[in-house]
Motif scaffolding. Structure first.
Motif, PDB file in Angstrom:
ATOM      1  N   PRO A  39     -10.792   0.700  10.238  1.00 40.49           N
ATOM      2  CA  PRO A  39     -11.305   0.283  11.551  1.00 40.49           C
ATOM      3  C   PRO A  39     -12.270  -0.896  11.456  1.00 40.49           C
ATOM      4  CG  PRO A  39     -11.372   2.663  11.355  1.00 40.49           C
ATOM      5  CD  PRO A  39     -11.040   2.132   9.994  1.00 40.49           C
ATOM      6  N   SER A  40     -12.992  -1.012  10.333  1.00 34.92           N
ATOM      7  CA  SER A  40     -13.951  -2.116  10.200  1.00 34.92           C
ATOM      8  C   SER A  40     -13.248  -3.465  10.257  1.00 34.92           C
ATOM      9  CB  SER A  40     -14.739  -1.983   8.890  1.00 34.92           C
ATOM     10  OG  SER A  40     -13.984  -2.399   7.768  1.00 34.92           O
ATOM     11  N   GLN A  88     -10.901  -4.254  12.106  1.00 35.49           N
ATOM     12  CA  GLN A  88     -10.586  -4.574  13.496  1.00 35.49           C
ATOM     13  C   GLN A  88     -11.835  -4.815  14.336  1.00 35.49           C
ATOM     14  OE1 GLN A  88      -8.082  -1.244  14.699  1.00 35.49           O
ATOM     15  NE2 GLN A  88      -6.238  -2.250  13.930  1.00 35.49           N
ATOM     16  N   LEU A  89     -13.016  -4.503  13.768  1.00 32.12           N
ATOM     17  CA  LEU A  89     -14.264  -4.658  14.515  1.00 32.12           C
ATOM     18  C   LEU A  89     -15.043  -5.903  14.102  1.00 32.12           C
ATOM     19  CD1 LEU A  89     -15.517  -0.954  14.520  1.00 32.12           C
ATOM     20  CD2 LEU A  89     -14.508  -2.210  16.418  1.00 32.12           C
ATOM     21  N   THR A  90     -15.063  -6.189  12.807  1.00 26.59           N
ATOM     22  CA  THR A  90     -15.742  -7.391  12.319  1.00 26.59           C
ATOM     23  C   THR A  90     -14.697  -8.346  11.769  1.00 26.59           C
ATOM     24  OG1 THR A  90     -17.547  -8.174  10.900  1.00 26.59           O
ATOM     25  CG2 THR A  90     -16.137  -6.443  10.006  1.00 26.59           C
ATOM     26  N   THR A  91     -15.116  -9.444  11.169  1.00 31.06           N
ATOM     27  CA  THR A  91     -14.144 -10.395  10.644  1.00 31.06           C
ATOM     28  C   THR A  91     -13.497  -9.850   9.377  1.00 31.06           C
ATOM     29  OG1 THR A  91     -15.792 -11.550   9.290  1.00 31.06           O
ATOM     30  CG2 THR A  91     -15.464 -12.346  11.539  1.00 31.06           C
ATOM     31  N   VAL A  92     -12.305 -10.336   9.095  1.00 32.15           N
ATOM     32  CA  VAL A  92     -11.584  -9.939   7.895  1.00 32.15           C
ATOM     33  C   VAL A  92     -12.417 -10.240   6.648  1.00 32.15           C
ATOM     34  CG1 VAL A  92      -9.626 -10.606   6.454  1.00 32.15           C
ATOM     35  CG2 VAL A  92      -9.263 -10.079   8.880  1.00 32.15           C
ATOM     36  N   ALA A  93     -13.042 -11.416   6.609  1.00 30.42           N
ATOM     37  CA  ALA A  93     -13.813 -11.818   5.432  1.00 30.42           C
ATOM     38  C   ALA A  93     -14.983 -10.873   5.191  1.00 30.42           C
ATOM     39  CB  ALA A  93     -14.321 -13.248   5.606  1.00 30.42           C
ATOM     40  N   THR A  94     -15.724 -10.536   6.247  1.00 31.10           N
ATOM     41  CA  THR A  94     -16.896  -9.678   6.093  1.00 31.10           C
ATOM     42  C   THR A  94     -16.493  -8.266   5.700  1.00 31.10           C
ATOM     43  OG1 THR A  94     -18.072 -10.987   7.757  1.00 31.10           O
ATOM     44  CG2 THR A  94     -18.963  -8.826   7.229  1.00 31.10           C
ATOM     45  N   ALA A  95     -15.477  -7.697   6.349  1.00 30.38           N
ATOM     46  CA  ALA A  95     -15.035  -6.340   6.031  1.00 30.38           C
ATOM     47  C   ALA A  95     -14.576  -6.243   4.582  1.00 30.38           C
ATOM     48  CB  ALA A  95     -13.906  -5.929   6.979  1.00 30.38           C
ATOM     49  N   THR A  96     -13.841  -7.250   4.124  1.00 28.87           N
ATOM     50  CA  THR A  96     -13.320  -7.227   2.761  1.00 28.87           C
ATOM     51  C   THR A  96     -14.436  -7.384   1.734  1.00 28.87           C
ATOM     52  OG1 THR A  96     -11.292  -8.246   3.601  1.00 28.87           O
ATOM     53  CG2 THR A  96     -11.588  -8.198   1.225  1.00 28.87           C
ATOM     54  N   ALA A  97     -15.386  -8.276   2.010  1.00 29.60           N
ATOM     55  CA  ALA A  97     -16.484  -8.489   1.069  1.00 29.60           C
ATOM     56  C   ALA A  97     -17.375  -7.252   0.979  1.00 29.60           C
ATOM     57  CB  ALA A  97     -17.312  -9.705   1.489  1.00 29.60           C
ATOM     58  N   LEU A  98     -17.655  -6.606   2.105  1.00 32.67           N
ATOM     59  CA  LEU A  98     -18.525  -5.435   2.087  1.00 32.67           C
ATOM     60  C   LEU A  98     -17.863  -4.250   1.390  1.00 32.67           C
ATOM     61  CD1 LEU A  98     -20.098  -5.648   5.657  1.00 32.67           C
ATOM     62  CD2 LEU A  98     -21.270  -5.979   3.471  1.00 32.67           C
ATOM     63  N   SER A 142     -26.739 -11.152  10.154  1.00 33.08           N
ATOM     64  CA  SER A 142     -26.221 -12.232  11.003  1.00 33.08           C
ATOM     65  C   SER A 142     -25.237 -11.690  12.029  1.00 33.08           C
ATOM     66  CB  SER A 142     -25.546 -13.298  10.133  1.00 33.08           C
ATOM     67  OG  SER A 142     -24.410 -12.766   9.480  1.00 33.08           O
ATOM     68  N   ASP A 143     -24.437 -10.677  11.636  1.00 30.83           N
ATOM     69  CA  ASP A 143     -23.511 -10.068  12.596  1.00 30.83           C
ATOM     70  C   ASP A 143     -24.269  -9.295  13.672  1.00 30.83           C
ATOM     71  OD1 ASP A 143     -21.180 -11.039  11.596  1.00 30.83           O
ATOM     72  OD2 ASP A 143     -20.653  -9.268  10.441  1.00 30.83           O
ATOM     73  N   PHE A 144     -25.349  -8.624  13.281  1.00 32.01           N
ATOM     74  CA  PHE A 144     -26.147  -7.857  14.245  1.00 32.01           C
ATOM     75  C   PHE A 144     -26.721  -8.765  15.323  1.00 32.01           C
ATOM     76  CE2 PHE A 144     -30.238  -6.018  15.602  1.00 32.01           C
ATOM     77  CZ  PHE A 144     -29.779  -4.823  16.126  1.00 32.01           C
ATOM     78  N   ALA A 145     -27.099  -9.986  14.900  1.00 33.06           N
ATOM     79  CA  ALA A 145     -27.683 -10.929  15.859  1.00 33.06           C
ATOM     80  C   ALA A 145     -26.636 -11.450  16.838  1.00 33.06           C
ATOM     81  CB  ALA A 145     -28.330 -12.098  15.115  1.00 33.06           C
ATOM     82  N   VAL A 146     -25.362 -11.392  16.462  1.00 38.67           N
ATOM     83  CA  VAL A 146     -24.301 -11.958  17.297  1.00 38.67           C
ATOM     84  C   VAL A 146     -23.581 -10.896  18.122  1.00 38.67           C
ATOM     85  CG1 VAL A 146     -22.096 -13.190  17.233  1.00 38.67           C
ATOM     86  CG2 VAL A 146     -23.960 -13.883  15.705  1.00 38.67           C
ATOM     87  N   GLY A 178     -22.925  -6.411  18.501  1.00 30.79           N
ATOM     88  CA  GLY A 178     -23.065  -5.024  18.077  1.00 30.79           C
ATOM     89  C   GLY A 178     -21.762  -4.478  17.528  1.00 30.79           C
ATOM     90  N   ARG A 179     -20.625  -4.932  18.064  1.00 31.88           N
ATOM     91  CA  ARG A 179     -19.309  -4.505  17.588  1.00 31.88           C
ATOM     92  C   ARG A 179     -19.105  -4.931  16.140  1.00 31.88           C
ATOM     93  NH1 ARG A 179     -13.876  -3.760  19.520  1.00 31.88           N
ATOM     94  NH2 ARG A 179     -12.366  -4.815  18.184  1.00 31.88           N
ATOM     95  N   ALA A 180     -19.451  -6.184  15.835  1.00 31.33           N
ATOM     96  CA  ALA A 180     -19.295  -6.680  14.472  1.00 31.33           C
ATOM     97  C   ALA A 180     -20.223  -5.937  13.508  1.00 31.33           C
ATOM     98  CB  ALA A 180     -19.564  -8.179  14.417  1.00 31.33           C
ATOM     99  N   PHE A 181     -21.447  -5.656  13.961  1.00 24.07           N
ATOM    100  CA  PHE A 181     -22.395  -4.934  13.106  1.00 24.07           C
ATOM    101  C   PHE A 181     -21.885  -3.524  12.820  1.00 24.07           C
ATOM    102  CE2 PHE A 181     -26.345  -2.355  12.631  1.00 24.07           C
ATOM    103  CZ  PHE A 181     -26.769  -2.913  11.425  1.00 24.07           C
ATOM    104  N   ALA A 182     -21.294  -2.862  13.823  1.00 23.30           N
ATOM    105  CA  ALA A 182     -20.698  -1.542  13.605  1.00 23.30           C
ATOM    106  C   ALA A 182     -19.576  -1.631  12.578  1.00 23.30           C
ATOM    107  CB  ALA A 182     -20.165  -0.982  14.925  1.00 23.30           C
ATOM    108  N   GLY A 183     -18.785  -2.717  12.644  1.00 25.98           N
ATOM    109  CA  GLY A 183     -17.739  -2.927  11.647  1.00 25.98           C
ATOM    110  C   GLY A 183     -18.310  -3.095  10.253  1.00 25.98           C
ATOM    111  N   ASP A 184     -19.447  -3.794  10.148  1.00 30.40           N
ATOM    112  CA  ASP A 184     -20.106  -3.969   8.850  1.00 30.40           C
ATOM    113  C   ASP A 184     -20.518  -2.618   8.269  1.00 30.40           C
ATOM    114  OD1 ASP A 184     -19.808  -6.649   9.303  1.00 30.40           O
ATOM    115  OD2 ASP A 184     -21.924  -7.045   9.715  1.00 30.40           O
ATOM    116  N   LEU A 185     -21.120  -1.768   9.114  1.00 31.52           N
ATOM    117  CA  LEU A 185     -21.571  -0.455   8.642  1.00 31.52           C
ATOM    118  C   LEU A 185     -20.378   0.401   8.201  1.00 31.52           C
ATOM    119  CD1 LEU A 185     -24.344   0.444  11.269  1.00 31.52           C
ATOM    120  CD2 LEU A 185     -24.617  -0.514   8.970  1.00 31.52           C
TER     121      LEU A 185
END
Length: 317
Positions: free
Chosen positions: A96-97, A99-109, A149-153, A155-162
């Motif tokens: 699910p991450s 689909q919520l954040t960017t492909v690059a961020t989800a893969t790196a995390l 940086s995602d949190f500042a932009v 909340g959906r992306a930040f949830a994907g990061d978590l």
């Protein structure tokens, strides 16, 4: 101290296998982000289909081993089951991450799995060298920068990061359990049990959450098939093939190429790029993870007991 086994020089076939494996696992996050279906349903189908492909062969060739795990070696059998539960938790969070954040961020995390693997090893009583702790600190700093940086932009992306970080933690738990089970359990039997249990847990999750498991368009089913053939089977199979000539440490570092590979595919295919402020954080995160892997490998060469967690092999994607 025993010397590490001598490995033969790389040949074009092994080089090609590694390149194919990196490309296969790099395609996972973009495919998930592209699919017009719930991530949990995609995770269910990729595991069920994979079980259907590897299970019959394993049951035919390893019947005695399955009976042994049910009767004599029940502890190892339960380790396989628990590994399947952890794998389901990994898929239920990381997919699910994407689909919520960017492909690059989800893969790196999610690539920070070796960091959490090291912390699990410390919890189990193993001593970690200073280099590993430095790498963990660098990786955590990178994760904070990227997620901040995602949190500042959004909340959906930040949830994907978590969720991606949770996916990395569950992947580490899955690998730690598998490391213990694989001492006596064959690859085919272990894989069959893990995928089957994972699929069952994901099915229960879909039923409880009322996630639809059908009614998808042809394009989505093709995406699911590509995930099964690519990341689920082909990627890991090629990495395992390459382990005959390439060290587990090298494989672990090469897997980090999944992050820039996925980012490139996400940009070219989906038009996705992470936030500009996130890019330095992602770079720092991957650097820290590489330090953990390499630092753990050096410790593993100096000490004869159990290998350092970063040597556990390719993580699930």
């Amino acid at each position: 101290m025993q010397s590490s086994p001598r490995r033969r020089p790389l040949d074009p076939l092994t080089t090609g296998a590694v390149a194919l494996a990196v490309a296969a696992v790099s395609s996972a996050a973009p495919l998930i982000a592209f699919a017009a279906a719930p991530a949990l349903a995609i995770a269910f189908w990729r595991n069920v289909i994979a079980t259907g492909l590897v299970g019959p062969w394993a049951l035919l060739r390893r019947r005695a081993e399955f009976r042994r795990l049910l009767t004599v070696d029940r502890r190892e059998g339960w380790l396989c089951v628990l590994a399947g539960v952890a794998l389901a938790a990994h898929f239920a969070t990381w997919m699910p991450s994407a689909q919520l954040t960017t492909v690059a961020t989800a893969t790196a995390l999610v690539a920070t799995q070796p960091v959490w693997q090291g912390l699990i090893a410390r919890w189990q009583g193993r001593r970690l060298p200073g280099t590993v702790w430095v790498g963990i600190g660098i990786a955590v700093l990178g994760a904070v920068l990227a997620s901040g940086s995602d949190f500042a932009v959004s909340g959906r992306a930040f949830a994907g990061d978590l969720l991606a970080i949770a996916g990395a933690i569950f992947a580490a738990v899955y690998t730690a359990l598998g490391e213990r089970a694989r001492v006596t359990v064959s690859t085919a039997t272990y894989t069959t049990i893990c995928y089957a249990v994972c699929g069952l847990v994901l099915l229960l999750g879909c039923l409880v959450g009322r996630v639809p498991l059908g009614g998808f368009d042809t394009e989505t089913w093709l995406v699911i098939a590509a995930l099964v053939v690519g990341a689920q089977l082909l990627g890991h199979s090629m990495f395992n093939y390459a382990l005959r000539r390439v060290s587990a440490t090298t494989i672990s570092v090469l897997i980090l190429l999944e992050a820039p590979g996925a980012a490139l595919i996400g940009w070219a295919w989906l038009g996705q790029l992470p936030q500009p402020l996130a890019l330095p954080g992602l770079g720092v995160l991957l650097l820290g993870t590489a330090v953990v892997v390499l630092g753990g490998a050096r410790a593993g060469r100096r000490v004869a007991p159990p290998p350092v967690p970063a040597e556990a092999g390719p993580p699930p994607v």
